[in-house]
Scaffold this motif. Structure first.
Motif, mmCIF file in Angstrom:
data_model
loop_
_atom_site.group_PDB
_atom_site.id
_atom_site.type_symbol
_atom_site.label_atom_id
_atom_site.label_comp_id
_atom_site.label_asym_id
_atom_site.label_seq_id
_atom_site.Cartn_x
_atom_site.Cartn_y
_atom_site.Cartn_z
ATOM 1 N N ILE A 159 32.420 79.186 56.461
ATOM 2 C CA ILE A 159 32.794 78.698 57.781
ATOM 3 C C ILE A 159 32.542 77.190 57.806
ATOM 4 O O ILE A 159 31.416 76.744 57.582
ATOM 5 C CB ILE A 159 31.980 79.380 58.897
ATOM 6 N N ILE A 160 33.595 76.416 58.096
ATOM 7 C CA ILE A 160 33.492 74.959 58.067
ATOM 8 C C ILE A 160 33.965 74.401 59.407
ATOM 9 O O ILE A 160 35.050 74.746 59.894
ATOM 10 C CB ILE A 160 34.348 74.368 56.934
ATOM 11 N N GLN A 191 39.832 91.155 62.760
ATOM 12 C CA GLN A 191 39.361 91.202 61.384
ATOM 13 C C GLN A 191 40.085 90.152 60.545
ATOM 14 O O GLN A 191 41.318 90.084 60.562
ATOM 15 C CB GLN A 191 39.600 92.581 60.775
ATOM 16 N N ILE A 192 39.307 89.348 59.828
ATOM 17 C CA ILE A 192 39.854 88.375 58.881
ATOM 18 C C ILE A 192 39.307 88.766 57.520
ATOM 19 O O ILE A 192 38.091 88.683 57.279
ATOM 20 C CB ILE A 192 39.434 86.930 59.220
ATOM 21 N N ILE A 193 40.179 89.202 56.616
ATOM 22 C CA ILE A 193 39.749 89.762 55.337
ATOM 23 C C ILE A 193 40.463 89.054 54.195
ATOM 24 O O ILE A 193 41.702 89.032 54.134
ATOM 25 C CB ILE A 193 40.043 91.278 55.283
ATOM 26 N N GLY A 194 39.705 88.462 53.297
ATOM 27 C CA GLY A 194 40.272 87.827 52.107
ATOM 28 C C GLY A 194 41.336 86.806 52.434
ATOM 29 O O GLY A 194 42.349 86.727 51.743
ATOM 30 N N SER A 195 41.113 86.006 53.464
ATOM 31 C CA SER A 195 42.158 85.109 53.959
ATOM 32 C C SER A 195 41.634 83.696 54.193
ATOM 33 O O SER A 195 40.416 83.461 54.189
ATOM 34 C CB SER A 195 42.757 85.652 55.260
ATOM 35 N N TYR A 196 42.573 82.787 54.408
ATOM 36 C CA TYR A 196 42.263 81.411 54.806
ATOM 37 C C TYR A 196 42.853 81.169 56.192
ATOM 38 O O TYR A 196 44.046 81.403 56.420
ATOM 39 C CB TYR A 196 42.858 80.414 53.816
ATOM 40 N N VAL A 197 41.995 80.720 57.125
ATOM 41 C CA VAL A 197 42.463 80.322 58.451
ATOM 42 C C VAL A 197 42.142 78.840 58.602
ATOM 43 O O VAL A 197 40.978 78.441 58.557
ATOM 44 C CB VAL A 197 41.784 81.135 59.564
ATOM 45 N N GLY A 198 43.188 78.030 58.762
ATOM 46 C CA GLY A 198 43.028 76.578 58.781
ATOM 47 C C GLY A 198 42.937 76.003 60.175
ATOM 48 O O GLY A 198 43.035 76.713 61.185
ATOM 49 N N ILE A 242 37.245 79.851 56.702
ATOM 50 C CA ILE A 242 37.718 79.435 58.022
ATOM 51 C C ILE A 242 37.362 77.966 58.191
ATOM 52 O O ILE A 242 36.189 77.595 58.113
ATOM 53 C CB ILE A 242 37.055 80.252 59.154
ATOM 54 N N VAL A 243 38.366 77.134 58.428
ATOM 55 C CA VAL A 243 38.162 75.694 58.609
ATOM 56 C C VAL A 243 38.587 75.317 60.021
ATOM 57 O O VAL A 243 39.755 75.426 60.387
ATOM 58 C CB VAL A 243 38.961 74.877 57.577
ATOM 59 N N GLY A 244 37.616 74.889 60.835
ATOM 60 C CA GLY A 244 37.883 74.605 62.236
ATOM 61 C C GLY A 244 38.603 73.297 62.467
ATOM 62 O O GLY A 244 38.827 72.516 61.530
#
Length: 355
Positions: free
Chosen positions: A252-253, A280-287, A269-271
Motif C-alpha cells: 500500500i503506497i 476484494q482486490i486479489i493479485g492486482s494493481y490499482v493505480g 495499491i498506489v494512492g
C-alpha cells in the motif's frame, strides 16, 4: 434563505450509465456528486431545500431521504420534463415563497463550497448573483459578457459565437425578483425556459445582476472525462485509512482508503485510491485516482484513473484506465478466439480498443 437543487435531466452525456442511474448519484470518491452539493448548502447555513426531480425521482428520494442525514429539511418537487432551469424556478414558486434562495445544479462540483458566496449575497442582496469562470470552450455553456467595470451586461445560452470566455457556473443566488423574470420570458429555440434569458430579463428591466468570477476548482460532471477529473481532485484531498484487511503480500503506497470488510490480497495499491466496503482486490494493481465502490471484485487485473461502481467485477484484464465502469458490470478477457474482442454494449456506449 432557501435552496433549490436541480436533480432532473436525462444525463445524456453519461449514457449508458444514466439509462438506469441518476447522473447526480454517480459517485465521486465513492460518494454521490449530489451529496457534495447538499453538504455545501448545509455548511452555508441553509436548511430548507427543494429538490427538483424528474424520471429518476425514486432513486434520488431513496438516496437523500428526508435530508436529516445532511441536517436539511427536504421537499421534492416533480418536474414533468426537463424544460429548462428557469422552468424549475417556475414550478418551485410555492415552495420558494417570497424568500431569497440559492439555486444549485445537482451535478456540479465546486471545491470550497458556497458559504462565502452566500454570506456575500446576504450582505449586499442584489436581485441576482451568478458565478463565472473562464473556460476553453464557452459555446458549451451559458456565457456572460461584462462591461469595462465588470458589470454583467449580457448573457446567452450556448452561443455559436461566444462574446467572452466566461461560463456561468451552476450556482445562482436570487431574490424573489426572479419570479417576475421567469414568467416574463418565452421558451428558447431548444424549447426550454433558459435561466440566462431570465437573468437577461432582469438586466433589461434595470435590476441589479452581479457576478463573482471564481478561479478555484469547478466542474460540470455531465460527462465521463469531467467525472474522472473531479474524482481525481477529490481523492487528492482524502486522507488514507485502512479498516479492511491487507495481507503481507500486498503493498500500500500513498493515500489509500480501504473500507471495513474490504480485502486486499497479493496486490499493489498506489494512492490516492478509495476502496469500498466488502470489495476484494486479489493479485492486482490499482493505480492513482481510482475509486472502487463497495461489493466489487478486482482480480488478476490492472486499473488506474477510473471509477468502478458497486458490484462490478474485473478479472484477468491486463490494463484499464480512464474508465467509468457501471454497476454489476463484468469485465473479463475473451476466450477461444485469438486476437478478437467480444462485447455486449448498451446504447450510446463508447469503447476504445487497443488493436
Amino acid at each position: 434563505m432557501k435552496a433549490l437543487v436541480l436533480s432532473g435531466g436525462a444525463g445524456t452525456r453519461l449514457r449508458p450509465i444514466t439509462h438506469t442511474y441518476a447522473k447526480q448519484l454517480v459517485p465521486v470518491a465513492n460518494k454521490p456528486v449530489l451529496f457534495y452539493g447538499l453538504e455545501a448548502i448545509a455548511e452555508a447555513g441553509i436548511s430548507e431545500v427543494g429538490i427538483v426531480v424528474g424520471d429518476t425521482a425514486p432513486e434520488i428520494q431513496r438516496a437523500v431521504g428526508d435530508g436529516s442525514a445532511f441536517g436539511l429539511d427536504i421537499t421534492y418537487i416533480q418536474q414533468s420534463a426537463p424544460l429548462g432551469l428557469a422552468h424549475a424556478v417556475l414550478i418551485a414558486r410555492e415552495f420558494l415563497g417570497d424568500e431569497d434562495f440559492v439555486m444549485y445544479l445537482g451535478d456540479n462540483f465546486i471545491v470550497g463550497g458556497i458559504a462565502d458566496l452566500v454570506d456575500e449575497f446576504r450582505g449586499t442582496r442584489p436581485d441576482a448573483q451568478i458565478l463565472l469562470t473562464k473556460v476553453a470552450d464557452p459555446s458549451a455553456f451559458g456565457v456572460a459578457e461584462l462591461d469595462i467595470s465588470g458589470k454583467v451586461v449580457a448573457l446567452e445560452e450556448k452561443p455559436a459565437a461566444p462574446r467572452s470566455d466566461l461560463a456561468v457556473v451552476g450556482v445562482f443566488l436570487f431574490t424573489p425578483a426572479v419570479h417576475d423574470a421567469v414568467q416574463g420570458i418565452e421558451p428558447s429555440a431548444r424549447g426550454e425556459l433558459e435561466i440566462t434569458d431570465a437573468l437577461q430579463w432582469l438586466i433589461d428591466h434595470g435590476r441589479d445582476v452581479r457576478s463573482t468570477t471564481i478561479s478555484g476548482y469547478w466542474k460540470d460532471t455531465g460527462n465521463v472525462i469531467d467525472m474522472l477529473e473531479v474524482n481525481r481532485a477529490v481523492l487528492e484531498g482524502v486522507e488514507g485509512r485502512i479498516e479492511g484487511s491487507v495481507d503481507a503480500a500486498s503493498e500500500i503506497i500513498g493515500q489509500v482508503t480501504i473500507e471495513a470488510g474490504a480485502e486486499i490480497r497479493g496486490s499493489r495499491i498506489v494512492g490516492p485510491v478509495v476502496i469500498g466496503a466488502n470489495t476484494q482486490i486479489i493479485g492486482s494493481y490499482v493505480g492513482p485516482s481510482t475509486s472502487i465502490a463497495p461489493d466489487c471484485r478486482i482480480e488478476s487485473s490492472e486499473i488506474e484513473f477510473s471509477i468502478v461502481l458497486a458490484g462490478a467485477t474485473v478479472q484477468g484484464v491486463r490494463r484499464i484506465e480512464s474508465s467509468l465502469i457501471g454497476r454489476d458490470v463484468e469485465v473479463t478477457p475473451a476466450t477461444g478466439v485469438p486476437a478478437a474482442h467480444r462485447l455486449v454494449l448498451g446504447d450510446h456506449s463508447k469503447v476504445r480498443i487497443s488493436s
